[in-house]
Design a protein around this motif. Structure first.
Motif, PDB file in Angstrom:
ATOM      1  N   GLY A  63       0.808  -1.215   0.000  1.00 22.69           N
ATOM      2  CA  GLY A  63       0.000   0.000   0.000  1.00 22.69           C
ATOM      3  C   GLY A  63       0.838   1.259   0.000  1.00 22.69           C
ATOM      4  N   LEU A  64       1.881   1.269   0.829  1.00 22.46           N
ATOM      5  CA  LEU A  64       2.763   2.446   0.884  1.00 22.46           C
ATOM      6  C   LEU A  64       3.436   2.694  -0.462  1.00 22.46           C
ATOM      7  N   LEU A  65       3.972   1.622  -1.047  1.00 20.85           N
ATOM      8  CA  LEU A  65       4.651   1.766  -2.337  1.00 20.85           C
ATOM      9  C   LEU A  65       3.670   2.182  -3.429  1.00 20.85           C
ATOM     10  N   ALA A  66       2.469   1.627  -3.387  1.00 20.44           N
ATOM     11  CA  ALA A  66       1.461   2.012  -4.382  1.00 20.44           C
ATOM     12  C   ALA A  66       1.154   3.496  -4.271  1.00 20.44           C
ATOM     13  N   GLY A  67       1.029   4.003  -3.037  1.00 16.35           N
ATOM     14  CA  GLY A  67       0.778   5.427  -2.839  1.00 16.35           C
ATOM     15  C   GLY A  67       1.902   6.292  -3.374  1.00 16.35           C
ATOM     16  N   VAL A  68       3.137   5.889  -3.087  1.00 13.06           N
ATOM     17  CA  VAL A  68       4.298   6.650  -3.561  1.00 13.06           C
ATOM     18  C   VAL A  68       4.365   6.630  -5.091  1.00 13.06           C
ATOM     19  N   LEU A  69       4.109   5.470  -5.682  1.00 14.70           N
ATOM     20  CA  LEU A  69       4.179   5.347  -7.145  1.00 14.70           C
ATOM     21  C   LEU A  69       3.056   6.128  -7.825  1.00 14.70           C
ATOM     22  N   ILE A  70       1.854   6.058  -7.269  1.00  9.71           N
ATOM     23  CA  ILE A  70       0.748   6.848  -7.832  1.00  9.71           C
ATOM     24  C   ILE A  70       1.095   8.328  -7.754  1.00  9.71           C
ATOM     25  N   GLY A  71       1.678   8.743  -6.624  1.00  6.66           N
ATOM     26  CA  GLY A  71       2.107  10.139  -6.481  1.00  6.66           C
ATOM     27  C   GLY A  71       3.137  10.527  -7.520  1.00  6.66           C
TER      28      GLY A  71
ATOM     29  N   VAL B  14      -2.603  -0.100  -8.772  1.00 11.38           N
ATOM     30  CA  VAL B  14      -3.606  -0.539  -7.797  1.00 11.38           C
ATOM     31  C   VAL B  14      -3.921  -2.022  -7.988  1.00 11.38           C
ATOM     32  N   GLY B  15      -4.001  -2.470  -9.246  1.00 11.89           N
ATOM     33  CA  GLY B  15      -4.267  -3.880  -9.507  1.00 11.89           C
ATOM     34  C   GLY B  15      -3.190  -4.774  -8.933  1.00 11.89           C
ATOM     35  N   ILE B  16      -1.925  -4.406  -9.168  1.00 17.20           N
ATOM     36  CA  ILE B  16      -0.810  -5.189  -8.628  1.00 17.20           C
ATOM     37  C   ILE B  16      -0.823  -5.148  -7.102  1.00 17.20           C
ATOM     38  N   SER B  17      -1.099  -3.962  -6.541  1.00 17.38           N
ATOM     39  CA  SER B  17      -1.137  -3.821  -5.083  1.00 17.38           C
ATOM     40  C   SER B  17      -2.220  -4.703  -4.468  1.00 17.38           C
ATOM     41  N   VAL B  18      -3.387  -4.765  -5.112  1.00 16.71           N
ATOM     42  CA  VAL B  18      -4.475  -5.618  -4.609  1.00 16.71           C
ATOM     43  C   VAL B  18      -4.059  -7.084  -4.641  1.00 16.71           C
ATOM     44  N   LEU B  19      -3.460  -7.518  -5.756  1.00 20.77           N
ATOM     45  CA  LEU B  19      -3.028  -8.917  -5.865  1.00 20.77           C
ATOM     46  C   LEU B  19      -1.994  -9.262  -4.799  1.00 20.77           C
ATOM     47  N   ILE B  20      -0.976  -8.403  -4.675  1.00 22.48           N
ATOM     48  CA  ILE B  20       0.076  -8.661  -3.682  1.00 22.48           C
ATOM     49  C   ILE B  20      -0.514  -8.680  -2.275  1.00 22.48           C
ATOM     50  N   SER B  21      -1.304  -7.652  -1.959  1.00 18.93           N
ATOM     51  CA  SER B  21      -1.875  -7.545  -0.616  1.00 18.93           C
ATOM     52  C   SER B  21      -2.760  -8.745  -0.295  1.00 18.93           C
ATOM     53  N   PHE B  22      -3.512  -9.199  -1.263  1.00 14.71           N
ATOM     54  CA  PHE B  22      -4.430 -10.324  -1.056  1.00 14.71           C
ATOM     55  C   PHE B  22      -3.664 -11.613  -0.768  1.00 14.71           C
ATOM     56  N   TYR B  23      -2.679 -11.910  -1.593  1.00 15.54           N
ATOM     57  CA  TYR B  23      -2.025 -13.213  -1.472  1.00 15.54           C
ATOM     58  C   TYR B  23      -0.982 -13.271  -0.359  1.00 15.54           C
ATOM     59  N   VAL B  24      -0.260 -12.185  -0.109  1.00 19.87           N
ATOM     60  CA  VAL B  24       0.722 -12.233   0.983  1.00 19.87           C
ATOM     61  C   VAL B  24       0.037 -12.294   2.345  1.00 19.87           C
ATOM     62  N   SER B  25      -1.243 -11.877   2.401  1.00 17.36           N
ATOM     63  CA  SER B  25      -1.983 -11.924   3.667  1.00 17.36           C
ATOM     64  C   SER B  25      -2.710 -13.250   3.864  1.00 17.36           C
TER      65      SER B  25
END
Length: 732
Positions: free
Chosen positions: A367-375, A422-433
């Motif tokens: 999530g943090l990296l996604a925010g920084v990259l979107i920025g 965001v798509g990559i972040s959702v996939l990563i967040s979903f599976y690593v959790s």
């Protein structure tokens, strides 16, 4: 004494107090700076007066709405469709959301002349004053958000929903204990029931915050863009006078609009994003089986992010250089340092609270990296430091039509990377959790990634909120006749503010997509509980082949466009009244356009017109967001509502990015030309760029930012009215 997750939740109190004390310290620091000469003080006082008058009128109208909603929610609570705490949580959410915007606006209107005066000394001095003002906004939002969360969590857990005090808790606990799929012990069932009831009630103050945010964003956005468009079209294009020229009757209204839209409106908006992501993740902790450990992570993360943001603010400074890369690097340093601190501190927190699922830590990183990259990519598409905006400025050489086409194209293109991120972040967040083994745990990871994205909101919002202050400072420098180099410095800060504002909107929109996904799941969980309590048989079928779901999807996909149409038209109608008024004053006030001594424009009339127009026009869009999910639910049932929320989230996310980035690029393309490129100020390319900017104004400051509130508000409304839909829907 052993430290438990419940004890770590208390860190939210620490974060709240720290944020509010730091905001108070920064406010006192700003007020110690010199406000400048008497002319500057007079202009600043006029802006402050106009902003106060607007908010006073807005809060009266919004107060009536909240009173009516309190009665409606109270009736639903009396009919056992809601818990009795819901009406009060709704009021506190709206109150704190509005208060955060009000405090930010008060300090912003006090800082504008001080920033102009400081810029007469050096660029760094101007940056420090404007940024200090922004930190008041950022940390007030964080502090009041955590305060609201802490108050309700403490009251619900230790007063209202204790085993001794609540028969509702015992019933819910028995329901969890009897579920054969969960295999919960008595203690775990009690904890699950308690956190379920707490999160269900707390989601309601998210609805209150969202309602206030929508009124503030839409009303403030209509005001500021009506004034801005009217001032630019008549003053800069028709009359050929500079921006913020004191001869322009709409100038003060334009400066007032910067504060009521980009400060008060933005503060309420990001307050809602902040608390919404935390509460949604707490709700997901129940279905994931994490209970209080899962609730402690987002609450404690917010407190850690506050401390990290305070530290990061001390690294924001620059040298005497108006280069955008240098200025962006100065602000970026603070946000990157804050993010690094959060990453370091989050690991032991997750390890202690969720020892069996440490993969959640990587969801936070995602999530943090996604925010920084979107920025970063928002900055790439909107800053005149990079090729896209520079090339957009070149299209002005062939007139307004080509720069409008170019801006629309740029905005559409800019959606590609954020959607992928965001798509990559959702996939990563979903599976690593743990999503591969437990769907609910994976969704918790998606929710916590949104919290990670917003964990450093204190400093992120500070870099965003300083922009309107710098914009006002430039206007005051122009109107009070300060030396040319002062305006150059404030223009550099203003241009940077356009980029950071677009970056801030990117954060808000990205987190909105993740939070909306979490809220859809929270809605489904809430519906399951309501169905279990009801005698009604309802089949949950979210397949696209199910007609109610498919129809709901189409309606939801349409709503962001319908909503944007209403808000864009509202800006157009309000702007027309300003155009007519400015032309009238130029025509009837003899000597005004010539700048004769002693002849002044009637600034108050433009402020009044903007205020009336904004208050009148904000009502229909706001009620659309509230009524749509209830009507769809009554007609199409819960399956139709899920389709509605999914469709609105998908198209709303993309449309909001497109509008925010296109608007930011048009604005900075205009400023790039004003810096001396393609003929500079007053040239035909400049006039074409001004037209492009006027189209982009409602894109980036009215419709675009309000869409992310729309998709979350509809989710919140759906959750609150879930009991009503389950009981009275026509199609089950």
């Amino acid at each position: 004494m052993k430290i438990t997750p419940e004890h770590l939740i208390a860190l939210s109190w620490v974060g709240s107090v720290l944020a509010l004390l730091f905001a108070l310290f920064q406010a006192k620091k700003v007020l110690k700076f010199d406000e400048g000469n008497e002319i500057m003080k007079k202009i600043s006082a006029s802006v402050r007066s106009g902003a106060n008058a607007y908010l006073a009128r807005q809060y009266k109208i919004v107060g009536l709405f909240f009173a009516a909603m309190f009665v409606i929610l109270g009736i639903m609570a009396f009919a056992d469709l809601l818990t009795p705490f819901v009406p009060f949580a709704f009021i506190t959410g709206g109150f704190f959301s509005g208060l955060s915007g009000f405090i930010g606006m008060k300090i912003a209107t006090a800082a504008n002349a001080r920033t102009a005066q400081a810029s007469s000394k050096s660029l760094n001095s101007g940056l420090r004053v404007a940024f200090s003002s922004g930190t008041v906004m950022g940390f007030t939002v964080v502090g009041l958000g955590l305060l609201d969360l802490s108050i309700w969590f403490t009251l619900l857990k230790y007063v209202f929903y204790t085993p001794e005090a609540s028969s509702v808790l015992q019933m819910a606990s028995d329901l969890f204990a009897s579920n054969p799929d969960l295999y919960l012990s008595a203690d775990d069932a009690n904890a699950s029931a308690q956190i379920q009831l707490i999160s269900s009630a707390m989601l309601t103050f998210g609805m209150g915050a969202s309602c206030m945010a929508l009124f503030a964003r839409v009303g403030g956005g209509i005001f500021t863009k009506a004034a801005d468009v009217g001032a630019d079209l008549v003053g800069k294009v028709e009359a050929g006078i500079p921006e913020d020229d004191p001869r322009n009757p709409a100038t003060i209204a334009d400066n007032v609009g910067d504060n009521v839209g980009d400060v008060a409106g933005m503060g309420a908006d990001l307050y809602e994003s902040y608390v919404g992501s935390i509460v949604a993740t707490i709700a997901l902790a129940v279905s994931a089986g994490f209970n209080f450990g899962g609730a402690a992570v987002p609450m404690a993360m917010a407190a850690i992010g506050t401390i990290a943001s305070v530290i990061g603010t001390f690294f924001v400074r620059t040298k005497e250089n108006t280069n955008q890369k240098v200025l962006l690097a100065a602000l970026r340093k603070g946000t990157y340092i804050s993010s690094a601190i959060v990453l370091i501190a989050a690991y032991p927190l997750v390890r202690y609270c969720l020892p069996d699922n440490q993969g959640v830590y990587f969801a936070i990183i995602s999530g943090l990296l996604a925010g920084v990259l979107i920025g970063f990519f928002t900055e790439y598409y909107t800053s005149d430091t990079y090729k896209p905006t520079q090339k957009l400025s070149e299209t002005s050489l062939t007139g307004p039509a080509t720069i409008i086409i170019g801006g629309l194209s740029l905005g559409m293109l800019s959606t590609l990377v954020p959607v992928i991120i965001v798509g990559i972040s959702v996939l990563i967040s979903f599976y690593v959790s743990g999503g591969g083994d437990s769907f609910s745990q994976g969704l918790y990871g998606v929710g916590i990634s949104a919290v990670g994205m917003l964990s450093t909101l204190g400093i992120t919002l500070a870099t965003d909120a300083y922009g309107p202050v710098a914009d006002n400072a430039g206007g005051i420098a122009e109107m009070s006749g300060l030396p040319h180099e002062v305006r150059e410095r404030t223009d550099a800060l203003d241009s940077l503010g356009n980029t950071t504002a677009a970056t801030g909107k990117g954060f808000a929109i990205g987190s909105a997509a993740l939070t909306a996904l979490a809220l859809i799941v929270a809605y489904i969980d809430e519906v399951k509980l309501k169905i279990a309590d009801s005698a009604k048989e309802i089949e949950l079928n979210f397949d696209l082949t199910n007609p109610p779901t498919l129809i709901g999807l189409f309606i939801g996909a349409m709503l962001p466009f319908f909503f944007s149409s209403m808000t864009m038209n509202a800006v157009g109608r309000a702007a027309q009244s300003i155009v007519v008024e400015v032309r009238r004053q130029f025509r009837e006030i003899k000597g005004l356009l010539e700048g004769k001594e002693g002849v002044e424009a009637d600034y108050a009339q433009c402020v009044t017109l903007c205020t009336k127009g904004a208050q009148r026009e904000m009502i229909a869009p706001a009620f659309t967001a509230i009524i749509a999910p209830v009507l769809v639910g009554i007609v199409l049932g819960v399956n139709g509502v899920v389709g509605l929320l999914a469709g609105a989230t998908a198209t709303g996310f993309v449309l909001a990015i497109m509008m925010a980035n296109a608007g930011g690029a048009w604005d900075n393309a205009k400023k790039y030309i004003e810096s001396g490129k393609h003929g500079g100020k007053g040239s035909d390319p400049h006039k074409a760029a001004v037209v492009g900017d006027t189209v982009g104004d409602p894109f980036k400051d009215t419709s675009g930012p309000a869409i992310n509130i729309l998709i979350k508000l509809m989710s919140m409304v759906s959750i609150v009215f879930a009991g009503l839909v389950v009981s009275f829907s026509i199609i089950n």
